[in-house]
Motif scaffolding. Structure first.
Motif, PDB file in Angstrom:
ATOM      1  N   ILE A 150      -0.303   0.102   8.930  1.00 56.05           N
ATOM      2  CA  ILE A 150       0.215  -0.368   7.619  1.00 56.05           C
ATOM      3  C   ILE A 150      -0.727  -0.127   6.678  1.00 56.05           C
ATOM      4  O   ILE A 150      -0.168   0.233   5.646  1.00 56.05           O
ATOM      5  CB  ILE A 150       0.493  -2.075   7.889  1.00 56.05           C
ATOM      6  CG1 ILE A 150       1.310  -2.455   6.545  1.00 56.05           C
ATOM      7  CG2 ILE A 150      -0.688  -2.810   8.066  1.00 56.05           C
ATOM      8  CD1 ILE A 150       2.480  -1.935   6.289  1.00 56.05           C
ATOM      9  N   TYR A 151      -1.998  -0.208   6.894  1.00 57.15           N
ATOM     10  CA  TYR A 151      -2.829   0.138   5.721  1.00 57.15           C
ATOM     11  C   TYR A 151      -2.811   1.540   5.193  1.00 57.15           C
ATOM     12  O   TYR A 151      -2.725   2.021   4.019  1.00 57.15           O
ATOM     13  CB  TYR A 151      -4.270   0.005   6.157  1.00 57.15           C
ATOM     14  CG  TYR A 151      -4.372  -1.691   6.416  1.00 57.15           C
ATOM     15  CD1 TYR A 151      -4.462  -2.588   5.258  1.00 57.15           C
ATOM     16  CD2 TYR A 151      -4.705  -2.164   7.785  1.00 57.15           C
ATOM     17  CE1 TYR A 151      -4.559  -4.027   5.389  1.00 57.15           C
ATOM     18  CE2 TYR A 151      -4.725  -3.485   7.802  1.00 57.15           C
ATOM     19  CZ  TYR A 151      -4.723  -4.374   6.941  1.00 57.15           C
ATOM     20  OH  TYR A 151      -4.699  -5.883   7.086  1.00 57.15           O
ATOM     21  N   LEU A 200       0.494   2.132   3.302  1.00 58.88           N
ATOM     22  CA  LEU A 200       0.387   1.509   1.996  1.00 58.88           C
ATOM     23  C   LEU A 200      -0.492   2.464   1.199  1.00 58.88           C
ATOM     24  O   LEU A 200      -0.077   2.675   0.130  1.00 58.88           O
ATOM     25  CB  LEU A 200      -0.068   0.034   2.049  1.00 58.88           C
ATOM     26  CG  LEU A 200       0.961  -0.885   2.608  1.00 58.88           C
ATOM     27  CD1 LEU A 200       0.384  -2.329   2.685  1.00 58.88           C
ATOM     28  CD2 LEU A 200       2.230  -0.974   1.754  1.00 58.88           C
ATOM     29  N   LEU A 253       1.582   5.353   0.094  1.00 56.26           N
ATOM     30  CA  LEU A 253       2.523   5.217  -0.658  1.00 56.26           C
ATOM     31  C   LEU A 253       2.094   4.836  -2.053  1.00 56.26           C
ATOM     32  O   LEU A 253       2.642   5.373  -2.945  1.00 56.26           O
ATOM     33  CB  LEU A 253       3.218   3.873  -0.073  1.00 56.26           C
ATOM     34  CG  LEU A 253       4.399   3.348  -0.982  1.00 56.26           C
ATOM     35  CD1 LEU A 253       5.460   4.386  -1.175  1.00 56.26           C
ATOM     36  CD2 LEU A 253       4.892   2.066  -0.639  1.00 56.26           C
ATOM     37  N   LEU A 254       0.930   4.326  -2.179  1.00 56.64           N
ATOM     38  CA  LEU A 254       0.261   3.689  -3.750  1.00 56.64           C
ATOM     39  C   LEU A 254      -0.168   5.329  -4.212  1.00 56.64           C
ATOM     40  O   LEU A 254       0.017   5.683  -5.391  1.00 56.64           O
ATOM     41  CB  LEU A 254      -0.920   3.075  -3.460  1.00 56.64           C
ATOM     42  CG  LEU A 254      -0.678   1.743  -3.114  1.00 56.64           C
ATOM     43  CD1 LEU A 254      -2.191   0.703  -2.841  1.00 56.64           C
ATOM     44  CD2 LEU A 254       0.017   1.054  -4.357  1.00 56.64           C
TER      45      LEU A 254
END
Length: 559
Positions: A36-37, A40, A43-44
């Motif tokens: 998940i990290y 994300l 994605l950022l």
């Protein structure tokens, strides 16, 4: 034409279709497990890259394929498409200041859905797999993937925007070469990012992001330099070539077009302040009038005589006042200066924050060049006006008359004109008037007589003072019969006129009226001669032989 409500509905429909298709794709094409990290973080970086796009050729271009490569290899095609869709939203949100709405969303959404899917399908059909492989092989696969995607998206976007017809091939080849180099660089960056990510993790993403930021900065600086150079060229071209324009209207039209080129404004006008209205003169030289009492904004701007910039929602102040279909988001008003009346330059755009500091400064340079051009043209026009006019009567002089005769002779030779008539008027007994009432009163009568003639003679004819108390009227495309009728009309009107003069008697100054009559001679081409150089001579003979010697105050035609 879509209304805003229709656009919102169409965007919602496209969003729903893309969401359903994406859900089906997740169901049919398996995705890999993810952290998940990492998800994300990537994605950022994707959203940052979408909000900080490349800028060259005065356009912004999203290029996030270098991030999509590790996403594709790590998480699969569905996640790659999902990233693209989220990036589209981020880009459109940040670019609303330029687009004004999400009208481009359906095109982008479908292109960034179908494009990757098409590329993925073609490559897998040829037996390539997206997994760990030698670097050069991976680079080749990625290049092929991006080439198919770029070709598809380019064709779709150009077709929808109707840019294929009339394409400048030279500029297109230059742009295509730049696009190819740009694509190779970012595919190489993305391939290196995935390879390094497997070894160094998040540090590889940070390094790749720094490389991207530096690259974008270089592109933007280069683009800004090109824009400044092009703008200064426009300004210099306008400054150098303003002498080529024959009238102040032509200078104004060229100036407004240059302002559009420099600023990208949707509409540019010059606003003149009069006693009761503001007059708008736009790039098409079409004037529109606005009641000044309805337009507090322009009252304020003209009163302060300084630049005024509304960066967003200008239409709230301008709605129902400007007669234009343009929904003005940004509005810029720049003082031009005092001419015959106060003037301002008005720039309108449908984009938020449309005009930056550089554009405004360059626009001010154009304004300065425009003022200089108008001043020079005004001096030239005044000089020409004085050289063509009689100082006493303000009518055209003998010099101008001979120039027009030469022009008409050329038209006769080229058969652009078949008939020309000439009328010569001579004030009867003018020497007696001068001797009786003095030369000052004689000059006063000549000035008033010339003013009356100007009101009598149609603008299509050439009226000039021939010398002394003689006046010539050239009548192109006028037969001898029509010229005789006009001459008789002039004679009858002049006979009814009265002229005010001041007479100094025995220590008494008194006002009195005098009346004059005229003798008139008429000659025409081709009835009396085929040569324009003889026409006035023959009209002059008709004047003295047929009118003066026959008793004056009459019209005679050459025989």
């Amino acid at each position: 034409m879509f209304t805003n409500e229709n656009k919102i509905r169409s965007n919602a429909v496209v969003f729903l279709v893309v969401t359903i298709m994406l859900a089906l794709l997740f169901d049919k094409v398996p995705t890999h497990q993810m952290d998940i990290y990492t998800f994300l973080g990537l994605l950022l970086v994707t959203i940052f890259a979408a909000c900080y796009p490349l800028k060259y050729g005065q356009m912004e271009r999203i290029n996030i394929f270098w991030i999509m490569i590790p996403v594709l290899y790590l998480y699969g095609l569905p996640m790659m498409i999902l990233y693209y869709q989220l990036a589209i939203f981020a880009f459109l949100l940040i670019s609303r200041m330029k687009l004004g709405n999400f009208s481009h969303y359906p095109i982008y959404a479908m292109v960034f859905f179908v494009g990757p899917l098409l590329s993925y399908t073609i490559i897998t059909i040829f037996g390539f797999e997206f997994g760990t492989m030698p670097f050069l092989q991976m680079l080749l696969v990625n290049c092929l993937f991006y080439a198919i995607f770029a070709l598809f998206s380019g064709v779709v976007i150009m077709t929808l925007n109707k840019q294929v017809k009339g394409l400048n091939l030279v500029k297109y080849k230059e742009s295509l070469f730049g696009e190819v180099l740009n694509s190779i660089f970012f595919v190489l960056l993305g391939t290196a990012l995935y390879t390094n990510f497997l070894m160094y993790g998040k540090y590889a993403v940070v390094v790749a992001l720094l490389v991207y930021i530096i690259t974008v900065k270089i592109y933007r600086n280069y683009d800004a330099t090109l824009q400044k150079s092009a703008t200064l060229e426009n300004v210099m071209e306008f400054q150098v070539n303003f002498n080529d324009y024959e009238t102040q209207q032509q200078i104004t039209k060229e100036f407004l077009q240059k302002v559009i080129l420099v600023t990208g404004a949707k509409q540019v006008s010059i606003v003149y302040e009069t006693e009761k209205h503001f007059i708008f003169n736009n790039a098409q030289l079409e004037k529109r009038f606005i009641n000044r009492f309805q337009l507090n904004l322009f009252q304020k701007v003209f009163a302060e005589n300084k630049m005024h910039y509304i960066k967003k929602r200008a239409y709230l102040q301008m709605e129902h006042l400007l007669e234009t279909d343009l929904k003005t988001e940004s509005l810029l008003v720049i003082p031009i200066g005092q001419f015959d009346q106060p003037a301002m330059l008005l720039l309108e755009s449908d984009a938020l924050f449309a005009f930056n500091k550089v554009q405004i400064e360059h626009c001010k340079l154009l304004v300065t060049a425009y003022k200089t051009a108008l001043e020079h043209k005004s001096v030239i026009e005044k000089t020409i006006y004085k050289s063509e006019r009689c100082a006493l009567t303000n009518l055209y002089n003998y010099r101008y008359l001979t120039e027009r005769i030469e022009e008409m002779e050329i038209q006769l030779v080229q058969h652009k004109m078949e008939t020309i008539s000439a009328i010569i008027l001579d004030i009867d007994h003018f020497k007696r008037l001068n001797d009786t009432y003095g030369h000052e009163n004689g000059n006063s009568i000549l000035k008033e007589f010339a003013a009356h003639l100007q009101t009598l003679v149609d603008e299509q004819y050439v009226l000039a003072r021939y010398g002394g108390e003689e006046f010539v009227i050239l009548l192109p495309n006028t037969t001898s019969d029509d010229a005789l009728k006009l001459a008789e009309h002039y004679r009858q009107v002049i006979e009814t006129l009265s002229f005010q003069i001041t007479v100094l008697g025995q220590q008494i100054i008194k006002e009195m009226e005098v009346h004059v009559t005229v003798s008139i001679g008429v000659a025409s081409i081709p009835e009396h001669t085929s040569k324009l150089s003889d026409l006035i001579t023959f009209a002059d003979k008709a004047l003295y032989v047929g009118a003066k010697q026959a008793g004056r105050n009459r019209v005679a035609i050459f025989k």
